[in-house]
Design a protein around this motif. Structure first.
Motif, mmCIF file in Angstrom:
data_model
loop_
_atom_site.group_PDB
_atom_site.id
_atom_site.type_symbol
_atom_site.label_atom_id
_atom_site.label_comp_id
_atom_site.label_asym_id
_atom_site.label_seq_id
_atom_site.Cartn_x
_atom_site.Cartn_y
_atom_site.Cartn_z
ATOM 1 N N MET A 1 -78.565 8.064 13.858
ATOM 2 C CA MET A 1 -77.513 8.643 14.669
ATOM 3 C C MET A 1 -77.550 10.160 14.520
ATOM 4 S SD MET A 1 -73.411 8.088 14.426
ATOM 5 C CE MET A 1 -72.939 7.224 15.888
ATOM 6 N N GLU A 2 -77.370 10.841 15.604
ATOM 7 C CA GLU A 2 -77.394 12.292 15.611
ATOM 8 C C GLU A 2 -76.163 12.855 14.903
ATOM 9 O OE1 GLU A 2 -77.547 15.870 18.903
ATOM 10 O OE2 GLU A 2 -77.552 13.804 19.551
ATOM 11 N N LYS A 3 -76.349 13.933 14.165
ATOM 12 C CA LYS A 3 -75.225 14.570 13.483
ATOM 13 C C LYS A 3 -74.352 15.277 14.513
ATOM 14 C CE LYS A 3 -77.597 15.531 9.170
ATOM 15 N NZ LYS A 3 -77.999 16.596 8.241
ATOM 16 N N PHE A 4 -73.031 15.117 14.367
ATOM 17 C CA PHE A 4 -72.123 15.774 15.296
ATOM 18 C C PHE A 4 -72.031 17.275 15.042
ATOM 19 C CE2 PHE A 4 -69.914 11.551 15.661
ATOM 20 C CZ PHE A 4 -70.323 11.335 16.957
ATOM 21 N N PHE A 5 -72.073 17.681 13.806
ATOM 22 C CA PHE A 5 -71.834 19.073 13.457
ATOM 23 C C PHE A 5 -73.109 19.760 12.974
ATOM 24 C CE2 PHE A 5 -67.829 16.790 12.833
ATOM 25 C CZ PHE A 5 -67.083 17.447 13.785
ATOM 26 N N ASP A 6 -74.172 19.543 13.672
ATOM 27 C CA ASP A 6 -75.441 20.169 13.353
ATOM 28 C C ASP A 6 -75.323 21.675 13.583
ATOM 29 O OD1 ASP A 6 -78.054 20.940 13.043
ATOM 30 O OD2 ASP A 6 -78.873 19.447 14.415
ATOM 31 N N PRO A 7 -75.633 22.509 12.569
ATOM 32 C CA PRO A 7 -75.488 23.961 12.721
ATOM 33 C C PRO A 7 -76.404 24.557 13.774
ATOM 34 C CG PRO A 7 -76.409 23.410 10.569
ATOM 35 C CD PRO A 7 -76.072 22.121 11.249
ATOM 36 N N GLU A 8 -77.432 23.822 14.155
ATOM 37 C CA GLU A 8 -78.360 24.309 15.179
ATOM 38 C C GLU A 8 -77.762 24.232 16.585
ATOM 39 O OE1 GLU A 8 -81.640 25.347 14.589
ATOM 40 O OE2 GLU A 8 -81.123 25.262 12.462
ATOM 41 N N LYS A 9 -76.674 23.506 16.734
ATOM 42 C CA LYS A 9 -76.098 23.285 18.059
ATOM 43 C C LYS A 9 -74.818 24.090 18.248
ATOM 44 C CE LYS A 9 -78.008 18.782 18.759
ATOM 45 N NZ LYS A 9 -77.792 17.509 19.348
ATOM 46 N N SER A 10 -74.473 24.327 19.474
ATOM 47 C CA SER A 10 -73.242 25.050 19.770
ATOM 48 C C SER A 10 -72.049 24.119 19.630
ATOM 49 C CB SER A 10 -73.285 25.595 21.196
ATOM 50 O OG SER A 10 -73.177 24.529 22.121
ATOM 51 N N TYR A 11 -70.861 24.715 19.524
ATOM 52 C CA TYR A 11 -69.639 23.917 19.408
ATOM 53 C C TYR A 11 -69.439 23.058 20.641
ATOM 54 C CZ TYR A 11 -64.823 22.516 19.126
ATOM 55 O OH TYR A 11 -63.689 21.769 19.111
ATOM 56 N N LEU A 12 -69.755 23.577 21.820
ATOM 57 C CA LEU A 12 -69.552 22.796 23.049
ATOM 58 C C LEU A 12 -70.417 21.556 23.056
ATOM 59 C CD1 LEU A 12 -69.302 25.627 25.715
ATOM 60 C CD2 LEU A 12 -67.453 24.247 24.768
ATOM 61 N N SER A 13 -71.606 21.650 22.540
ATOM 62 C CA SER A 13 -72.473 20.477 22.453
ATOM 63 C C SER A 13 -71.867 19.457 21.488
ATOM 64 C CB SER A 13 -73.859 20.891 21.978
ATOM 65 O OG SER A 13 -74.668 19.761 21.787
ATOM 66 N N CYS A 14 -71.345 19.930 20.375
ATOM 67 C CA CYS A 14 -70.712 19.035 19.407
ATOM 68 C C CYS A 14 -69.473 18.387 20.011
ATOM 69 C CB CYS A 14 -70.327 19.795 18.148
ATOM 70 S SG CYS A 14 -71.734 20.367 17.192
ATOM 71 N N GLU A 15 -68.673 19.168 20.726
ATOM 72 C CA GLU A 15 -67.466 18.628 21.348
ATOM 73 C C GLU A 15 -67.821 17.546 22.363
ATOM 74 O OE1 GLU A 15 -63.581 20.059 23.947
ATOM 75 O OE2 GLU A 15 -64.863 21.557 23.026
ATOM 76 N N LYS A 16 -68.862 17.768 23.113
ATOM 77 C CA LYS A 16 -69.311 16.772 24.092
ATOM 78 C C LYS A 16 -69.709 15.474 23.385
ATOM 79 C CE LYS A 16 -72.866 16.059 27.563
ATOM 80 N NZ LYS A 16 -74.088 16.597 28.159
ATOM 81 N N ASN A 17 -70.422 15.582 22.274
ATOM 82 C CA ASN A 17 -70.831 14.399 21.514
ATOM 83 C C ASN A 17 -69.633 13.650 20.957
ATOM 84 O OD1 ASN A 17 -73.544 14.888 21.941
ATOM 85 N ND2 ASN A 17 -73.814 15.997 20.035
ATOM 86 N N ILE A 18 -68.650 14.377 20.463
ATOM 87 C CA ILE A 18 -67.453 13.742 19.906
ATOM 88 C C ILE A 18 -66.688 13.014 20.998
ATOM 89 C CG2 ILE A 18 -65.212 14.183 18.824
ATOM 90 C CD1 ILE A 18 -66.642 16.499 17.317
ATOM 91 N N LYS A 19 -66.567 13.629 22.171
ATOM 92 C CA LYS A 19 -65.872 12.975 23.286
ATOM 93 C C LYS A 19 -66.582 11.686 23.681
ATOM 94 C CE LYS A 19 -63.686 16.993 25.374
ATOM 95 N NZ LYS A 19 -63.651 17.867 26.561
ATOM 96 N N GLN A 20 -67.897 11.710 23.728
ATOM 97 C CA GLN A 20 -68.655 10.513 24.065
ATOM 98 C C GLN A 20 -68.450 9.437 23.006
ATOM 99 O OE1 GLN A 20 -72.664 11.949 24.440
ATOM 100 N NE2 GLN A 20 -72.410 12.478 26.597
ATOM 101 N N TYR A 21 -68.431 9.846 21.751
ATOM 102 C CA TYR A 21 -68.220 8.906 20.652
ATOM 103 C C TYR A 21 -66.844 8.253 20.757
ATOM 104 C CZ TYR A 21 -67.336 7.254 15.916
ATOM 105 O OH TYR A 21 -67.012 6.484 14.843
ATOM 106 N N LEU A 22 -65.818 9.052 21.014
ATOM 107 C CA LEU A 22 -64.457 8.523 21.122
ATOM 108 C C LEU A 22 -64.328 7.558 22.298
ATOM 109 C CD1 LEU A 22 -62.378 11.721 20.318
ATOM 110 C CD2 LEU A 22 -62.685 9.704 18.859
ATOM 111 N N LYS A 23 -64.985 7.865 23.405
ATOM 112 C CA LYS A 23 -64.940 6.977 24.569
ATOM 113 C C LYS A 23 -65.618 5.648 24.274
ATOM 114 C CE LYS A 23 -64.684 10.542 28.081
ATOM 115 N NZ LYS A 23 -65.365 11.183 29.215
ATOM 116 N N ALA A 24 -66.605 5.657 23.391
ATOM 117 C CA ALA A 24 -67.360 4.448 23.082
ATOM 118 C C ALA A 24 -66.643 3.540 22.077
ATOM 119 C CB ALA A 24 -68.733 4.827 22.531
#
Length: 60
Positions: A1-24
């Motif tokens: 599973m991909e890390k949500f808070f990967d320092p290589e990614k922007s906050y918006l990318s992390c927020e998008k992943n969290i929203k998808q996770y919550l919807k699932a």
């Protein structure tokens, strides 16, 4: 599973992943997270998804 808070990614990318996770999440899992809101690292996103999913009909 991909890390949500990967320092290589922007906050918006992390927020998008969290929203998808919550919807699932199933309804029961979402309720469990909501009951333990103070322990989640993303309380605002969790509250938004909970309100969206469990809003009473006729109430806006």
């Amino acid at each position: 599973m991909e890390k949500f808070f990967d320092p290589e990614k922007s906050y918006l990318s992390c927020e998008k992943n969290i929203k998808q996770y919550l919807k699932a999440l199933s309804d029961s899992q979402l309720k469990t997270f909501f009951e333990n809101l103070e322990y989640t690292p993303f309380p605002i996103l969790l509250m938004k998804e909970y309100k969206k999913r469990f809003r009473k009909s006729g109430f806006k």
